[in-house]
Motif scaffolding. Structure first.
Motif, mmCIF file in Angstrom:
data_model
loop_
_atom_site.group_PDB
_atom_site.id
_atom_site.type_symbol
_atom_site.label_atom_id
_atom_site.label_comp_id
_atom_site.label_asym_id
_atom_site.label_seq_id
_atom_site.Cartn_x
_atom_site.Cartn_y
_atom_site.Cartn_z
ATOM 1 N N THR A 1 43.083 52.312 29.889
ATOM 2 C CA THR A 1 43.777 51.015 29.981
ATOM 3 C C THR A 1 44.680 50.998 31.212
ATOM 4 O O THR A 1 44.719 50.003 31.956
ATOM 5 C CB THR A 1 44.598 50.762 28.704
ATOM 6 O OG1 THR A 1 43.692 50.745 27.601
ATOM 7 C CG2 THR A 1 45.343 49.448 28.775
ATOM 8 N N GLN A 2 45.396 52.098 31.431
ATOM 9 C CA GLN A 2 46.253 52.159 32.622
ATOM 10 C C GLN A 2 45.417 52.005 33.897
ATOM 11 O O GLN A 2 45.802 51.295 34.827
ATOM 12 C CB GLN A 2 47.010 53.487 32.637
ATOM 13 C CG GLN A 2 48.017 53.624 31.513
ATOM 14 C CD GLN A 2 48.620 55.023 31.437
ATOM 15 O OE1 GLN A 2 47.907 56.022 31.399
ATOM 16 N NE2 GLN A 2 49.936 55.096 31.394
ATOM 17 N N GLY A 3 44.262 52.672 33.917
ATOM 18 C CA GLY A 3 43.380 52.579 35.087
ATOM 19 C C GLY A 3 42.782 51.194 35.242
ATOM 20 O O GLY A 3 42.644 50.679 36.361
ATOM 21 N N LEU A 4 42.425 50.594 34.114
ATOM 22 C CA LEU A 4 41.863 49.237 34.143
ATOM 23 C C LEU A 4 42.849 48.257 34.765
ATOM 24 O O LEU A 4 42.492 47.459 35.651
ATOM 25 C CB LEU A 4 41.522 48.811 32.708
ATOM 26 C CG LEU A 4 41.134 47.356 32.497
ATOM 27 C CD1 LEU A 4 39.787 47.063 33.165
ATOM 28 C CD2 LEU A 4 41.069 47.027 31.003
ATOM 29 N N VAL A 5 44.086 48.322 34.321
ATOM 30 C CA VAL A 5 45.095 47.384 34.818
ATOM 31 C C VAL A 5 45.392 47.660 36.298
ATOM 32 O O VAL A 5 45.490 46.727 37.111
ATOM 33 C CB VAL A 5 46.365 47.488 33.948
ATOM 34 C CG1 VAL A 5 47.507 46.701 34.566
ATOM 35 C CG2 VAL A 5 46.072 47.004 32.531
ATOM 36 N N ALA A 6 45.500 48.934 36.649
ATOM 37 C CA ALA A 6 45.777 49.284 38.047
ATOM 38 C C ALA A 6 44.627 48.831 38.946
ATOM 39 O O ALA A 6 44.850 48.283 40.042
ATOM 40 C CB ALA A 6 46.007 50.787 38.177
ATOM 41 N N GLY A 7 43.394 49.076 38.499
ATOM 42 C CA GLY A 7 42.233 48.681 39.298
ATOM 43 C C GLY A 7 42.131 47.177 39.443
ATOM 44 O O GLY A 7 41.844 46.661 40.532
ATOM 45 N N ALA A 8 42.372 46.457 38.356
ATOM 46 C CA ALA A 8 42.331 44.990 38.417
ATOM 47 C C ALA A 8 43.390 44.474 39.387
ATOM 48 O O ALA A 8 43.139 43.548 40.166
ATOM 49 C CB ALA A 8 42.531 44.410 37.018
ATOM 50 N N ALA A 9 44.567 45.100 39.360
ATOM 51 C CA ALA A 9 45.640 44.670 40.278
ATOM 52 C C ALA A 9 45.234 44.902 41.732
ATOM 53 O O ALA A 9 45.599 44.126 42.614
ATOM 54 C CB ALA A 9 46.934 45.417 39.957
ATOM 55 N N ARG A 10 44.449 45.962 41.979
ATOM 56 C CA ARG A 10 44.031 46.259 43.360
ATOM 57 C C ARG A 10 43.038 45.230 43.888
ATOM 58 O O ARG A 10 43.043 44.912 45.079
ATOM 59 C CB ARG A 10 43.373 47.649 43.437
ATOM 60 C CG ARG A 10 44.319 48.822 43.345
ATOM 61 C CD ARG A 10 43.620 50.119 43.782
ATOM 62 N NE ARG A 10 42.443 50.470 43.012
ATOM 63 C CZ ARG A 10 42.436 51.184 41.890
ATOM 64 N NH1 ARG A 10 43.572 51.621 41.376
ATOM 65 N NH2 ARG A 10 41.307 51.452 41.260
ATOM 66 N N ILE A 11 42.155 44.737 43.006
ATOM 67 C CA ILE A 11 41.029 43.938 43.528
ATOM 68 C C ILE A 11 41.167 42.435 43.297
ATOM 69 O O ILE A 11 40.370 41.670 43.827
ATOM 70 C CB ILE A 11 39.675 44.426 42.958
ATOM 71 C CG1 ILE A 11 39.541 44.107 41.473
ATOM 72 C CG2 ILE A 11 39.490 45.924 43.214
ATOM 73 C CD1 ILE A 11 38.111 44.270 40.971
ATOM 74 N N LEU A 12 42.148 42.009 42.489
ATOM 75 C CA LEU A 12 42.306 40.573 42.230
ATOM 76 C C LEU A 12 43.260 39.948 43.244
ATOM 77 O O LEU A 12 44.269 40.551 43.622
ATOM 78 C CB LEU A 12 42.867 40.342 40.828
ATOM 79 C CG LEU A 12 41.925 40.602 39.661
ATOM 80 C CD1 LEU A 12 42.697 40.555 38.334
ATOM 81 C CD2 LEU A 12 40.775 39.595 39.641
ATOM 82 N N PRO A 13 42.998 38.699 43.636
ATOM 83 C CA PRO A 13 43.948 37.984 44.486
ATOM 84 C C PRO A 13 45.083 37.430 43.625
ATOM 85 O O PRO A 13 44.978 37.405 42.390
ATOM 86 C CB PRO A 13 43.098 36.837 45.042
ATOM 87 C CG PRO A 13 42.134 36.545 43.940
ATOM 88 C CD PRO A 13 41.821 37.883 43.298
ATOM 89 N N PRO A 14 46.157 36.955 44.251
ATOM 90 C CA PRO A 14 47.182 36.253 43.475
ATOM 91 C C PRO A 14 46.537 35.123 42.660
ATOM 92 O O PRO A 14 45.686 34.394 43.162
ATOM 93 C CB PRO A 14 48.120 35.701 44.549
ATOM 94 C CG PRO A 14 47.953 36.651 45.698
ATOM 95 C CD PRO A 14 46.501 37.057 45.678
ATOM 96 N N GLY A 15 46.911 35.021 41.404
ATOM 97 C CA GLY A 15 46.312 34.019 40.522
ATOM 98 C C GLY A 15 45.060 34.499 39.824
ATOM 99 O O GLY A 15 44.560 33.833 38.914
ATOM 100 N N GLY A 16 44.520 35.662 40.264
ATOM 101 C CA GLY A 16 43.296 36.192 39.663
ATOM 102 C C GLY A 16 43.506 36.554 38.199
ATOM 103 O O GLY A 16 44.607 36.889 37.767
ATOM 104 N N LEU A 17 42.406 36.502 37.463
ATOM 105 C CA LEU A 17 42.440 36.635 35.997
ATOM 106 C C LEU A 17 42.043 38.034 35.538
ATOM 107 O O LEU A 17 41.033 38.573 35.985
ATOM 108 C CB LEU A 17 41.432 35.630 35.417
ATOM 109 C CG LEU A 17 41.129 35.705 33.922
ATOM 110 C CD1 LEU A 17 42.256 35.082 33.118
ATOM 111 C CD2 LEU A 17 39.813 35.004 33.617
ATOM 112 N N LEU A 18 42.845 38.600 34.647
ATOM 113 C CA LEU A 18 42.447 39.801 33.902
ATOM 114 C C LEU A 18 42.378 39.396 32.438
ATOM 115 O O LEU A 18 43.396 38.990 31.854
ATOM 116 C CB LEU A 18 43.467 40.934 34.100
ATOM 117 C CG LEU A 18 43.294 42.156 33.183
ATOM 118 C CD1 LEU A 18 41.948 42.844 33.401
ATOM 119 C CD2 LEU A 18 44.441 43.151 33.379
ATOM 120 N N ALA A 19 41.187 39.488 31.840
ATOM 121 C CA ALA A 19 40.991 39.063 30.452
ATOM 122 C C ALA A 19 40.542 40.256 29.620
ATOM 123 O O ALA A 19 39.573 40.931 29.962
ATOM 124 C CB ALA A 19 39.952 37.946 30.381
#
Ligand SMILES: C[S@@+](CC[C@H](N)C(=O)[O-])C[C@H]1O[C@@H](n2cnc3c(N)ncnc32)[C@H](O)[C@@H]1O
Length: 199
Positions: free
Chosen positions: A114-132
């Motif tokens: 989960t920690q890796g998922l959130v960190a990875g999503a933060a790296r590749i999403l633009p501002p406003g990008g969605l993590l669901a």
């Protein structure tokens, strides 16, 4: 890809339509959705068919599962071939996505996933990008539903590193990584859809 590669999960067949309904209003109309832990591929095939203006990148740790994903998605041009992605990896094989989706991994993987998922999503999403994130969660100060309590106990017996996570812990990790607070949608069978936006 032959149909014989296809794996099937009864839960995916049950929850794919409710997840699509709840997810649809949050998704962009175009762009790339990266799915972490695609499993059989029945979710991404369903979503890709229903939302053809989006491109979908399925992933999974296991080669057998990736073959299953590719088989279910073989007729859908907007679904890319499944690739290997370990959520804990410091670099992901996809450098940009407009949304990141993860169904039923957080409680069936160690907390570092989960920690890796959130960190990875933060790296590749633009501002406003969605993590669901979809799955069952615990809430601080609230007793679990009996079904979720039994599921949690079963998971922890199978692997002490697994188990239902506190929504508040996932929100804290996400906030520290640069996401806003979660939008929470109650789902059938005591599951939740959590929607985070990259700040
Ligand atoms: C219960 S399955 C869920 C599969 C699918 N999303 C579904 O709901 O049917 C859990 C998935 O988490 C994946 N998983 C576990 N640890 C992972 C990690 N570190 N990175 C990526 N996926 C992981 C497994 O490979 C498996 O596909």
């Amino acid at each position: 890809m032959s149909d014989s590669a296809r794996l099937s999960a009864p839960s995916a067949l049950r929850n794919r339509e409710p997840i699509l309904d709840a997810l649809r209003p949050h998704l962009p109309t175009t762009g790339l959705v990266l799915e972490v832990a695609s499993g059989t591929g029945e979710h991404v095939a369903h979503f890709g068919a229903a939302l053809p203006s989006l491109d979908w990148q399925p992933t999974d740790l296991g080669s057998e599962r990736r073959a299953s994903v590719d088989s279910w998605a073989s007729d859908l041009p907007n679904i890319r071939p499944a690739i290997e992605l370990d959520a804990t990896a410091p670099n992901w094989p996809v450098g940009h996505a407009d949304a990141v989706l993860c169904i039923n991994m957080v409680h069936i993987a160690p907390w570092v996933a989960t920690q890796g998922l959130v960190a990875g999503a933060a790296r590749i999403l633009p501002p406003g990008g969605l993590l669901a994130l979809y799955g069952p969660y615990r809430r601080a100060g609230q007793a679990m539903e009996p079904g979720n309590a039994a599921f949690d106990a079963d998971l922890r017996q199978r692997n002490p590193g697994w188990g239902l996570r506190l929504l508040e812990d996932v929100a804290a990790v996400s906030s520290a990584a640069g996401f806003g607070p979660p939008g929470v949608t109650p789902m059938p069978s005591n599951n939740l859809l959590l929607v985070f936006r990259r700040l």
